[in-house]
Design an enzyme around this catalytic site. Sequence first.
Site, mmCIF file in Angstrom:
data_model
loop_
_atom_site.group_PDB
_atom_site.id
_atom_site.type_symbol
_atom_site.label_atom_id
_atom_site.label_comp_id
_atom_site.label_asym_id
_atom_site.label_seq_id
_atom_site.Cartn_x
_atom_site.Cartn_y
_atom_site.Cartn_z
ATOM 1 N N SER A 148 0.818 -1.220 0.000
ATOM 2 C CA SER A 148 0.000 0.000 0.000
ATOM 3 C C SER A 148 0.843 1.256 0.000
ATOM 4 O O SER A 148 0.355 2.314 -0.379
ATOM 5 C CB SER A 148 -0.982 0.012 1.164
ATOM 6 N N HIS A 184 -2.992 -3.112 -6.019
ATOM 7 C CA HIS A 184 -3.307 -2.643 -4.669
ATOM 8 C C HIS A 184 -4.807 -2.669 -4.414
ATOM 9 O O HIS A 184 -5.551 -1.846 -4.950
ATOM 10 C CB HIS A 184 -2.734 -1.225 -4.461
ATOM 11 N N GLU A 186 -5.929 -0.656 -7.577
ATOM 12 C CA GLU A 186 -4.995 0.211 -8.309
ATOM 13 C C GLU A 186 -3.972 -0.680 -9.007
ATOM 14 O O GLU A 186 -3.332 -1.514 -8.353
ATOM 15 C CB GLU A 186 -4.277 1.156 -7.335
ATOM 16 N N ASN A 246 -4.181 6.309 -1.385
ATOM 17 C CA ASN A 246 -3.502 6.519 -0.100
ATOM 18 C C ASN A 246 -2.773 7.857 -0.043
ATOM 19 O O ASN A 246 -2.587 8.421 1.036
ATOM 20 C CB ASN A 246 -2.531 5.372 0.202
#
Length: 278
Positions: free
Chosen positions: A112, A133, A145, A183
């Site tokens: 991540s 991800h 992702e 993120n």
Amino acid sequence: MKVGVVGLGAMGAGIAQLCVEAGLETVGREVTAELGEKARGRIEHFLTRKVEKGQIEAFDIGLLSLTTEVADLADCDVVIEAIVEEPAAKQALFVELERVCRADAVLATNTSALSVTEIASATSSPQRIVGMHFFNPAPLMPLVEIVRAELTEDAAFDAAFALGEQLGKHPIRCHDTPGFVVNRVLIPLLNDCVRVLDEARVSPEDLDAGMQHGAGWPMGPCTLLDLVGIDVHLHASEALYDKLREPRMAAPPRLVAMRNAGLLGRKSGRGFYSYDKT
Ligand code: CAA
């Protein structure tokens, strides 16, 4: 299509669940047989619930085989790594995967906040390494992702994208920048939320209610941090701060104190809230 999943913790088990649900032959690797069985139990539980609720007709748990040996991933077309967020551990695993897997197998990491390029740099076939991800809880969150590292070639990138679609996800394309897309935005935002707890002297319950009812979040930030894990969030936050040096990325002291006290969220039974661990 045969998929390998290395690491069957919350994320890996969720990813393996998606593979089984999509009807793919799946090999799950854990360090002990007990941990593997625990993950299989979790997967069966959630898929059984889906059948009971009429969301799926049936599933075949026989599609999932468990192993403690990386060598048993030899004939997988794609392997997704979901082990600890430690660069050295991930690099060592990818070196081993490169050795045991077919030359045309795609090797994906679910990291991540680490750099996919750095993980791939330990291997001699970085062209087939890509980020996939998923978001927590992986079976419920629609996004994945697909991360292009510096040396990722189109064949690997496109195969990872296609697998994301096959798993019923909404894949998005991005490059290997710190925090990728979500993120990069979500981690500083959650840190802001934690700082507001102290600044505005608001309770976790009221902050959660505020963001749910005033900003339309599906769950409040404290509930979300407990779900993700305080340690997991801090690790990602520290990794982003390391790379970007933005003050909002820096770990909020309240979260560091919680981690030190073992208040890790749902998985430890207590974080911002208390949970029944049974
Ligand atoms: N795996 C599989 N199934 C699960 C599950 C899991 N981990 N958790 C719950 N379920 C199933 C349950 O069976 C449940 O049904 P039953 O209770 O009837 O058995 C079903 O899903 C629905 O659960 P909920 O009623 O809790 O579902 P909901 O509609 O309230 O939505 C949610 C839950 C999707 C999690 C929603 O609250 C949400 O979107 N929250 C935000 C989550 C989020 O932002 N995640 C991103 C975290 S950041 C991240 O992941 C990035 C990183 O790198 C750290």
